[in-house]
Design an enzyme around this catalytic site. Structure first.
Site, mmCIF file in Angstrom:
data_model
loop_
_atom_site.group_PDB
_atom_site.id
_atom_site.type_symbol
_atom_site.label_atom_id
_atom_site.label_comp_id
_atom_site.label_asym_id
_atom_site.label_seq_id
_atom_site.Cartn_x
_atom_site.Cartn_y
_atom_site.Cartn_z
ATOM 1 C CD GLU A 15 -3.141 0.894 2.041
ATOM 2 O OE1 GLU A 15 -3.423 -0.266 2.369
ATOM 3 O OE2 GLU A 15 -3.891 1.868 2.264
ATOM 4 C CG ASN A 66 -5.144 -0.305 6.073
ATOM 5 O OD1 ASN A 66 -5.588 0.209 7.096
ATOM 6 N ND2 ASN A 66 -4.909 0.405 4.973
ATOM 7 C CD GLU A 72 -7.523 5.891 6.304
ATOM 8 O OE1 GLU A 72 -6.727 4.945 6.127
ATOM 9 O OE2 GLU A 72 -7.336 7.036 5.864
ATOM 10 N NE ARG A 116 -0.289 3.922 11.747
ATOM 11 C CZ ARG A 116 -0.999 4.344 10.704
ATOM 12 N NH1 ARG A 116 -2.244 3.929 10.521
ATOM 13 N NH2 ARG A 116 -0.493 5.186 9.831
ATOM 14 N NE ARG A 135 -8.128 12.987 8.038
ATOM 15 C CZ ARG A 135 -7.707 12.392 6.951
ATOM 16 N NH1 ARG A 135 -8.435 12.475 5.842
ATOM 17 N NH2 ARG A 135 -6.584 11.727 6.914
ATOM 18 C CG ASP A 192 -2.907 10.838 5.582
ATOM 19 O OD1 ASP A 192 -1.829 10.395 6.013
ATOM 20 O OD2 ASP A 192 -3.695 10.174 4.881
ATOM 21 C CD GLU A 232 2.511 6.434 10.938
ATOM 22 O OE1 GLU A 232 2.057 5.819 11.923
ATOM 23 O OE2 GLU A 232 1.912 6.485 9.846
ATOM 24 C CD GLU A 273 -0.723 8.200 1.021
ATOM 25 O OE1 GLU A 273 -0.163 7.866 2.081
ATOM 26 O OE2 GLU A 273 -1.950 8.165 0.864
HETATM 27 C C1 GCV Z 1 -2.234 2.304 5.367
HETATM 28 C C2 GCV Z 1 -3.591 7.279 4.407
HETATM 29 C C3 GCV Z 1 -3.196 6.397 3.264
HETATM 30 C C4 GCV Z 1 -3.602 4.961 3.515
HETATM 31 C C5 GCV Z 1 -2.959 4.512 4.826
HETATM 32 C C6 GCV Z 1 -3.432 5.435 5.928
HETATM 33 C C7 GCV Z 1 -2.807 5.116 7.254
HETATM 34 O O1 GCV Z 1 -4.968 7.389 4.484
HETATM 35 O O2 GCV Z 1 -3.753 6.882 2.079
HETATM 36 O O3 GCV Z 1 -3.157 4.194 2.455
HETATM 37 O O4 GCV Z 1 -3.292 3.192 5.114
HETATM 38 O O5 GCV Z 1 -3.083 6.755 5.609
HETATM 39 O O6 GCV Z 1 -1.809 5.755 7.572
HETATM 40 O O7 GCV Z 1 -3.284 4.259 7.952
#
Ligand code: GCV
Length: 728
Positions: free
Chosen positions: A184, A227, A330, A363, A380, A409, A431, A437
């Site tokens: 991911e 995830n 999420e 987290r 948010r 994020d 973190e 990304e």
């Molecule tokens: C692993 C963002 C990313 C997700 C990621 C999430 C997280 O939303 O787009 O891909 O999921 O952060 O850090 O948990």
């Protein structure tokens, strides 16, 4: 337990140290041969190595030293294991060292901490030795890497006497790898750990990765996606994961797993005898692996499940690091299913790990992604603080709340998360996202160390004192037992690990900052450039400057003034897509309309987010007069004609910065071209084509954002580039 030793095989042969592919894979551990003059300055180095002890870590340290010296100086060190050993590199812990007949007492000038190291010279058994020592074996390994790095950069090591301690005990990377081999938000190919639901047979890359991590002081790696697939906790999978831990062990990298909180309820598995037993009406459950009808963290059966699961893992992997948990976020399961708190969820796992010395990272990335965007008070950015601040003090001592650097994020510019200052009686880790990304996905150059430095140095002014984020997360401010730094790395099978050789500066930089956040971005990139490309002054000057200029350039053509997410948020997180941020529940809003732009997060009229900061920081952001331009639109909704501290209007700034940014991206191409013939051809051409691509993408960003702002504001660009004839 018999542990299979898997040592990373450095890929470059001496003669080919400069070829592109080898250089890509070896990254900053190329150990390219030194030029004759520099090599001569190391002529007095010992010709033997002695290692005091036989752990796999010490063996790796010795092998690395032999390899590095051979590569760079063409000198083969002879391993010695009997006394007297003559002039030698002596590798071992202080305790071992003190068992030797020393001519004088040997103690470092300041105390050595776990993982720290001391490089010094000493007379041992009447011979001059170069000593690499520490309180633990991992420290010795780090000392070897530090010494080799100095040689590779041509730094003098004559009469060396250097003590280095890490800033914090937690220096980990997270990988977001799925068991099927996809990663991911990974841009460097498929997983180095997994394929088709199993651990790969060939773990050479895992071993090489651990070597790279160790060389920059990283001591832990979570190998799977936050995830998390529940299947990672199945017995049959743990038996496979054990092989990865074996590959990490010589490099002192502790393996950990991301886990799904609902695992006690959902784990089933072919060949899992425990599961069959549990569902059988005849026989009661015999094992922790049996699926339960609940994952309620306060249910004693769930506590027992985690305890047995932890015991089982530690039986297979005695140096296992712990678990990472993403819950109630999420779409992930979480304690809210049972009306329990995040502390309840973290503690049930922490207590299972505690007897083994493991930790749980919980987290703080918890938010509602179905927010009502019509409600201007919804925000948010407030979620992490709202969820975790009330729980301060409720987490066990081996639980660590893992907090993303910003409150949204990993955007190109965000204020630091107020939660760093909001937890006094709870362990924290920051973190950071190494994988790019939202910062160009490794297709754009974006050296993130300067951004991370700003975050780590940001002074939260807790109780009116100097309390920079680096001191909050390392546990110094509130005297926490554990804390530190986590980087989401996401390397893959591509030869260059991250999908781009230049992006490796971010992985290197993360490790160096986790070791010492007081290092400057300039020092870090100078080190990396010399290690990765050599010390030709033109190369060093050009590459370091390109890297240092890259984040500001990327910011200026993708997200100026802290406007937030202008990328395609519901899609690839890469292309420009400013409209996608609005009118959905994800909460990455910029609130741009025909009159103005920006989120009002003030205490006075907005969402109240600013109120989560300590008073001095509130003062900085609450008033338009104090708020820095680069975060203006994160905190305030203003008309397009609002005049910035710079004297420009918001709309003109947006136009200018996009044109300026795209111009700078185009100049990256010309600047890079000056290096033709100064570095290996393969990397020269590879990186050139990336810069050319980036220049085109920057124009795409420029035009999309400028036209969008023009459409909304109907205010043409004063310089006549957007929306109408020149007015000046
Ligand atoms: C692993 C963002 C990313 C997700 C990621 C999430 C997280 O939303 O787009 O891909 O999921 O952060 O850090 O948990």
């Amino acid at each position: 337990m018999v542990t299979a030793l898997i040592f990373a095989t450095p890929v470059s042969l001496r003669a080919s140290a400069d070829t592109g592919v080898a250089a890509d894979t070896e990254a900053w551990l190329r150990y390219a041969p030194l030029d004759a003059k520099t090599a001569k300055s190391y002529a007095q180095l010992p010709e033997k190595t002695v290692v005091l002890g036989d752990s796999v870590v010490l063996k790796a340290a010795q092998q690395e030293l032999i390899h590095g010296v051979e590569q760079m100086l063409g000198q083969t060190l002879t391993p010695r294991n009997q006394t007297p050993f003559g002039n030698a590199f002596v590798l071992g812990t202080l305790t071992e060292l003190h068992s030797l007949p020393l001519s004088h007492s040997l103690y470092p000038s300041r105390e050595l901490e776990a993982d720290g190291y001391w490089l010094t010279t000493a007379r041992i058994l009447n011979s001059e030795c170069l000593v690499i020592t520490a309180v633990n074996d991992r420290g010795v390994l780090y000392g070897v890497f530090a010494l080799l790095s100095k040689i590779a950069r041509g730094e003098s090591i004559a009469a060396i006497n250097e003590v280095q301690n890490p800033y914090a005990s937690i220096r980990w990377v997270n990988q977001w790898d799925n068991p099927d081999g996809r990663i991911e938000r990974g841009y460097g190919g498929r997983s180095i750990f997994f394929d088709e639901g199993k651990v790969r047979d060939d773990l050479t890359r895992a071993s090489q990765y651990a070597r790279l991590l160790a060389s920059i002081g990283i001591n832990g790696c979570t190998i799977n996606n936050v995830n998390a697939a529940p299947s990672v906790l199945e017995d049959s999978f743990i038996a496979q994961v054990r092989r990865i831990a074996d590959a990490f062990r010589p490099w002192g990298v502790q393996l950990s797993l991301s886990v799904d909180l609902s695992s006690p309820k959902v784990i089933t598995g072919a060949g899992n005898a425990h599961v069959e037993t549990a569902v059988s009406a005849v026989q009661p459950a015999r094992s922790a692996a049996a699926p339960l009808d609940t994952f309620d963290p306060l249910d004693p059966r769930v506590a027992e499940w985690w305890r047995k699961k932890a015991d089982e893992i530690y039986r297979q992997i005695p140096d296992f690091g712990g678990f990472v948990v993403k819950a109630d976020s999420e779409g992930r399961s979480g304690p809210s299913a049972y009306g329990r708190t995040h502390a309840d969820a973290a503690n049930v796992i922490a207590r299972a790990l505690k007897p083994h010395g493991g930790v749980v990272f919980y987290r703080a990335f918890v938010y509602n992604h179905h927010l009502d965007w019509h409600d201007l008070k919804n925000d948010r950015a407030k979620a992490a603080y709202d969820n975790f601040h009330p729980l301060d003090g409720a987490f066990d001592d081996n639980a660590i709340v893992q907090i993303k650097n910003g409150s949204i994020d990993f955007q190109v510019r965000e204020p630091v998360s107020p939660l760093f200052a909001g937890l006094r009686r709870t362990n924290e880790a920051i973190e950071l996202q190494i994988t790019q990304e939202y910062t160009g996905q490794q297709k754009h150059l974006c050296f993130l160390v300067p951004m991370w430095k700003e975050v780590l140095d940001f002074d939260m002014r807790v109780d009116g004192s100097s309390t920079p984020v680096k001191d909050l997360v390392s546990g110094r401010v509130f005297h926490r037992p554990v804390g530190g730094f986590v980087g989401v790395a996401n390397v893959g099978l591509d030869a260059n690990w991250l999908g781009s050789p230049m992006a490796m500066a971010n992985l290197y930089g993360f490790g160096r900052l986790a070791w010492n956040p007081n290092l400057s971005a300039e020092t870090i990139i100078d080190e990396w450039t010399r290690l990765a490309f050599g010390s030709d002054p033109l190369v060093v000057r050009t590459v370091t400057k390109l890297q240092l200029d890259s984040w500001p350039a990327y910011e200026s053509y993708t997200g100026p003034l802290g406007a937030g997410t202008l990328t395609n948020i519901t899609g690839n997180h890469y292309d420009p897509g400013p409209e996608s941020s609005e009118e959905n529940g994800w909460g990455q809003w910029h609130r741009a309309d025909h009159d103005g732009i920006g989120m009002d997060r003030t205490i006075a009229t907005g969402t109240g987010y600013i109120g989560q900061y300590p008073p001095a920081v509130q003062k900085l952001y609450e008033s338009l007069a104090n708020c820095p331009d680069n975060l203006l639109l994160f905190f305030h909704h203003v008309p397009y004609t609002y005049v910035l501290h710079s004297g420009k209007t918001v709309v003109q700034h947006v136009y200018d910065s996009h044109y300026e940014g795209a111009k700078r991206a185009a100049e990256f191409v010309t600047r890079w071209k000056t290096l033709e013939g100064h570095i290996d051809d393969e990397r020269y051409r590879d990186i050139l084509s990336r810069f050319e691509f980036q220049a085109g993408e920057a124009v795409k960003w420029r035009d999309t954002i400028c036209n969008w702002i023009y459409r909304l504001s109907s205010i043409p660009d004063k310089k006549g580039r957007v929306g109408g004839p020149p007015t000046a």
